[in-house]
Design a protein around this motif. Structure first.
Motif, PDB file in Angstrom:
ATOM      1  N   ASP A 118       0.853  -1.185   0.000  1.00 33.05           N
ATOM      2  CA  ASP A 118       0.000   0.000   0.000  1.00 33.05           C
ATOM      3  C   ASP A 118       0.892   1.239   0.000  1.00 33.05           C
ATOM      4  OD1 ASP A 118      -1.953   1.902   0.230  1.00 33.05           O
ATOM      5  OD2 ASP A 118      -2.706   1.235   2.177  1.00 33.05           O
ATOM      6  N   LYS A 119       1.195   1.734  -1.179  1.00 33.38           N
ATOM      7  CA  LYS A 119       2.136   2.847  -1.330  1.00 33.38           C
ATOM      8  C   LYS A 119       1.588   4.151  -0.725  1.00 33.38           C
ATOM      9  CE  LYS A 119       5.045   0.961  -4.813  1.00 33.38           C
ATOM     10  NZ  LYS A 119       4.929  -0.362  -4.348  1.00 33.38           N
ATOM     11  N   ARG A 120       0.280   4.210  -0.489  1.00 29.59           N
ATOM     12  CA  ARG A 120      -0.291   5.414   0.132  1.00 29.59           C
ATOM     13  C   ARG A 120       0.277   5.643   1.529  1.00 29.59           C
ATOM     14  NH1 ARG A 120      -6.329   4.058  -0.119  1.00 29.59           N
ATOM     15  NH2 ARG A 120      -5.373   2.045   0.158  1.00 29.59           N
ATOM     16  N   LYS A 121       0.699   4.559   2.186  1.00 27.99           N
ATOM     17  CA  LYS A 121       1.285   4.672   3.521  1.00 27.99           C
ATOM     18  C   LYS A 121       2.603   5.445   3.480  1.00 27.99           C
ATOM     19  CE  LYS A 121      -0.629   0.407   5.401  1.00 27.99           C
ATOM     20  NZ  LYS A 121      -0.307  -0.907   5.973  1.00 27.99           N
ATOM     21  N   LEU A 122       3.215   5.498   2.314  1.00 29.69           N
ATOM     22  CA  LEU A 122       4.490   6.200   2.168  1.00 29.69           C
ATOM     23  C   LEU A 122       4.320   7.652   1.740  1.00 29.69           C
ATOM     24  CD1 LEU A 122       6.517   3.460   0.265  1.00 29.69           C
ATOM     25  CD2 LEU A 122       6.785   4.145   2.641  1.00 29.69           C
ATOM     26  N   GLY A 123       3.095   8.067   1.466  1.00 31.22           N
ATOM     27  CA  GLY A 123       2.838   9.384   0.900  1.00 31.22           C
ATOM     28  C   GLY A 123       3.513  10.533   1.629  1.00 31.22           C
ATOM     29  N   ASP A 124       3.288  10.649   2.927  1.00 28.56           N
ATOM     30  CA  ASP A 124       3.864  11.756   3.693  1.00 28.56           C
ATOM     31  C   ASP A 124       5.392  11.674   3.724  1.00 28.56           C
ATOM     32  OD1 ASP A 124       1.420  12.963   4.305  1.00 28.56           O
ATOM     33  OD2 ASP A 124       1.134  11.700   6.058  1.00 28.56           O
ATOM     34  N   LEU A 125       5.917  10.466   3.888  1.00 29.80           N
ATOM     35  CA  LEU A 125       7.373  10.305   3.937  1.00 29.80           C
ATOM     36  C   LEU A 125       8.027  10.693   2.615  1.00 29.80           C
ATOM     37  CD1 LEU A 125       7.670   6.923   5.852  1.00 29.80           C
ATOM     38  CD2 LEU A 125       8.254   9.186   6.698  1.00 29.80           C
ATOM     39  N   LEU A 126       7.440  10.258   1.503  1.00 35.86           N
ATOM     40  CA  LEU A 126       8.009  10.593   0.190  1.00 35.86           C
ATOM     41  C   LEU A 126       7.909  12.087  -0.088  1.00 35.86           C
ATOM     42  CD1 LEU A 126       6.756   7.568  -1.934  1.00 35.86           C
ATOM     43  CD2 LEU A 126       9.063   7.975  -1.044  1.00 35.86           C
ATOM     44  N   LEU A 127       6.810  12.703   0.307  1.00 36.62           N
ATOM     45  CA  LEU A 127       6.649  14.148   0.127  1.00 36.62           C
ATOM     46  C   LEU A 127       7.692  14.914   0.936  1.00 36.62           C
ATOM     47  CD1 LEU A 127       5.034  16.482  -1.091  1.00 36.62           C
ATOM     48  CD2 LEU A 127       3.533  16.362   0.915  1.00 36.62           C
ATOM     49  N   ILE A 128       7.895  14.513   2.192  1.00 33.40           N
ATOM     50  CA  ILE A 128       8.898  15.161   3.041  1.00 33.40           C
ATOM     51  C   ILE A 128      10.286  15.010   2.429  1.00 33.40           C
ATOM     52  CG2 ILE A 128      10.082  15.019   5.278  1.00 33.40           C
ATOM     53  CD1 ILE A 128       7.302  14.259   6.469  1.00 33.40           C
ATOM     54  N   ALA A 129      10.617  13.799   1.990  1.00 28.72           N
ATOM     55  CA  ALA A 129      11.934  13.550   1.393  1.00 28.72           C
ATOM     56  C   ALA A 129      12.131  14.394   0.136  1.00 28.72           C
ATOM     57  CB  ALA A 129      12.098  12.064   1.081  1.00 28.72           C
ATOM     58  N   LEU A 130      11.142  14.454  -0.722  1.00 26.40           N
ATOM     59  CA  LEU A 130      11.246  15.226  -1.956  1.00 26.40           C
ATOM     60  C   LEU A 130      11.450  16.712  -1.666  1.00 26.40           C
ATOM     61  CD1 LEU A 130      11.018  15.444  -5.056  1.00 26.40           C
ATOM     62  CD2 LEU A 130       8.552  15.743  -4.723  1.00 26.40           C
ATOM     63  N   VAL A 131      10.651  17.273  -0.775  1.00 24.23           N
ATOM     64  CA  VAL A 131      10.776  18.695  -0.439  1.00 24.23           C
ATOM     65  C   VAL A 131      12.135  18.980   0.183  1.00 24.23           C
ATOM     66  CG1 VAL A 131       9.867  20.564   1.007  1.00 24.23           C
ATOM     67  CG2 VAL A 131       8.299  19.102  -0.277  1.00 24.23           C
ATOM     68  N   TYR A 132      12.607  18.085   1.039  1.00 24.72           N
ATOM     69  CA  TYR A 132      13.896  18.303   1.696  1.00 24.72           C
ATOM     70  C   TYR A 132      15.043  18.271   0.688  1.00 24.72           C
ATOM     71  CZ  TYR A 132      16.512  18.863   5.978  1.00 24.72           C
ATOM     72  OH  TYR A 132      17.273  19.398   6.975  1.00 24.72           O
ATOM     73  N   VAL A 133      14.995  17.333  -0.253  1.00 25.77           N
ATOM     74  CA  VAL A 133      16.032  17.269  -1.293  1.00 25.77           C
ATOM     75  C   VAL A 133      15.978  18.534  -2.150  1.00 25.77           C
ATOM     76  CG1 VAL A 133      16.749  16.056  -3.401  1.00 25.77           C
ATOM     77  CG2 VAL A 133      16.242  14.769  -1.313  1.00 25.77           C
ATOM     78  N   LEU A 134      14.795  18.977  -2.513  1.00 24.53           N
ATOM     79  CA  LEU A 134      14.671  20.219  -3.292  1.00 24.53           C
ATOM     80  C   LEU A 134      15.212  21.413  -2.508  1.00 24.53           C
ATOM     81  CD1 LEU A 134      11.154  19.711  -4.911  1.00 24.53           C
ATOM     82  CD2 LEU A 134      13.402  19.570  -6.037  1.00 24.53           C
ATOM     83  N   PHE A 135      14.950  21.447  -1.201  1.00 27.12           N
ATOM     84  CA  PHE A 135      15.486  22.502  -0.352  1.00 27.12           C
ATOM     85  C   PHE A 135      17.014  22.480  -0.368  1.00 27.12           C
ATOM     86  CE2 PHE A 135      17.272  23.400   3.888  1.00 27.12           C
ATOM     87  CZ  PHE A 135      17.045  24.774   3.936  1.00 27.12           C
ATOM     88  N   LEU A 136      17.604  21.298  -0.210  1.00 24.27           N
ATOM     89  CA  LEU A 136      19.067  21.191  -0.224  1.00 24.27           C
ATOM     90  C   LEU A 136      19.650  21.601  -1.565  1.00 24.27           C
ATOM     91  CD1 LEU A 136      19.532  17.887   1.778  1.00 24.27           C
ATOM     92  CD2 LEU A 136      20.082  20.189   2.545  1.00 24.27           C
ATOM     93  N   LEU A 137      18.982  21.224  -2.647  1.00 22.03           N
ATOM     94  CA  LEU A 137      19.441  21.634  -3.978  1.00 22.03           C
ATOM     95  C   LEU A 137      19.371  23.148  -4.136  1.00 22.03           C
ATOM     96  CD1 LEU A 137      17.846  18.864  -6.220  1.00 22.03           C
ATOM     97  CD2 LEU A 137      20.289  19.272  -5.849  1.00 22.03           C
ATOM     98  N   SER A 138      18.343  23.766  -3.552  1.00 18.12           N
ATOM     99  CA  SER A 138      18.191  25.220  -3.685  1.00 18.12           C
ATOM    100  C   SER A 138      19.318  25.975  -2.958  1.00 18.12           C
ATOM    101  CB  SER A 138      16.838  25.671  -3.153  1.00 18.12           C
ATOM    102  OG  SER A 138      16.825  25.651  -1.736  1.00 18.12           O
ATOM    103  N   LEU A 139      19.950  25.349  -1.984  1.00 17.26           N
ATOM    104  CA  LEU A 139      21.035  26.003  -1.256  1.00 17.26           C
ATOM    105  C   LEU A 139      22.275  26.212  -2.126  1.00 17.26           C
ATOM    106  CD1 LEU A 139      20.855  24.206   2.206  1.00 17.26           C
ATOM    107  CD2 LEU A 139      19.976  26.468   1.603  1.00 17.26           C
ATOM    108  N   ASN A 140      22.407  25.439  -3.173  1.00 19.41           N
ATOM    109  CA  ASN A 140      23.567  25.553  -4.055  1.00 19.41           C
ATOM    110  C   ASN A 140      23.436  26.686  -5.059  1.00 19.41           C
ATOM    111  OD1 ASN A 140      25.182  23.652  -2.964  1.00 19.41           O
ATOM    112  ND2 ASN A 140      24.597  22.023  -4.371  1.00 19.41           N
ATOM    113  N   LYS A 141      22.267  27.240  -5.193  1.00 16.63           N
ATOM    114  CA  LYS A 141      22.053  28.281  -6.220  1.00 16.63           C
ATOM    115  C   LYS A 141      22.473  29.634  -5.711  1.00 16.63           C
ATOM    116  CE  LYS A 141      18.376  25.773  -8.388  1.00 16.63           C
ATOM    117  NZ  LYS A 141      18.755  24.958  -9.297  1.00 16.63           N
TER     118      LYS A 141
END
Length: 194
Positions: free
Chosen positions: A171-194
């Motif tokens: 049931d991949k829906r159980k991972l929804g919040d975790l995947l969203l948090i991980a994606l936003v955090y990676v995007l945040f870290l990438l934005s620090l390099n700009k």
């Protein structure tokens, strides 16, 4: 004791959401990562942030929004980088359930805002400069950004490689919040390099 507490809540969280075998695997992966092993012998405070965040996330998963907000507030006053996943959770709850959003945000704010106000009153610039202004005064070249994340991946490659196991979750829906948090955090870290 923080790592033991994280282990306990991480085990409970995964066991309740996915099962006992998954919980044991998660616990082994957590306890034997490079960072966990190094933090177990060298206290830097990060383990407190992780502890408070995991406890908060556990209560978030149990729909206990007041307790969750309190622990998210504690996580945020120990490390500001914890604000990124906390803000993702706040937005997700706001979009899903306004009534519980207010419980979560009030409990979080009571800890985060009141603690900061108290510390500003007590210490003024001696608190503001090292905690907040320091991050905005850093020259861009000194900002590690995604480089720090790359080092974490490099030293914990097995942990990141094992994350591919999520494809076996029924049931991949159980991972929804975790995947969203991980994606936003990676995007945040990438934005620090700009």
């Amino acid at each position: 004791t923080a790592i033991i507490t994280v282990s306990f809540f991480l085990f409970k969280l995964v066991k309740e959401k996915f099962g006992s075998i998954e919980a044991v695997i998660t616990l082994i992966l957590f306890l034997f990562t490079f960072d966990t092993l190094s933090l177990a012998t060298d206290f830097v405070g990060t383990e407190l942030t992780v502890m408070f965040f995991i406890i908060g996330f556990y209560f978030f998963g149990k729909n206990s929004y007041t307790k969750s907000g309190i622990f998210f507030g504690l996580a945020s006053i120990t490390r500001l980088y914890s604000l990124i996943p906390i803000l993702v959770i706040l937005v997700a709850v706001f979009l899903r359930d306004k009534k519980n959003f207010f419980k979560l945000v009030i409990a979080f704010s009571l800890i985060f805002i009141l603690t900061n106000i108290l510390l500003i009153i007590l210490f003024g610039q001696d608190y503001l400069t090292p905690v907040y202004k320091y991050h905005f005064m850093k020259p861009k070249s000194a900002e590690p950004g995604f480089g720090v994340f790359y080092e974490i991946i490099k030293t914990n490659w097995f942990l990141f490689f094992s994350s591919i196991l999520f494809i076996f979750v029924k049931d991949k829906r159980k991972l929804g919040d975790l995947l969203l948090i991980a994606l936003v955090y990676v995007l945040f870290l990438l934005s620090l390099n700009k």
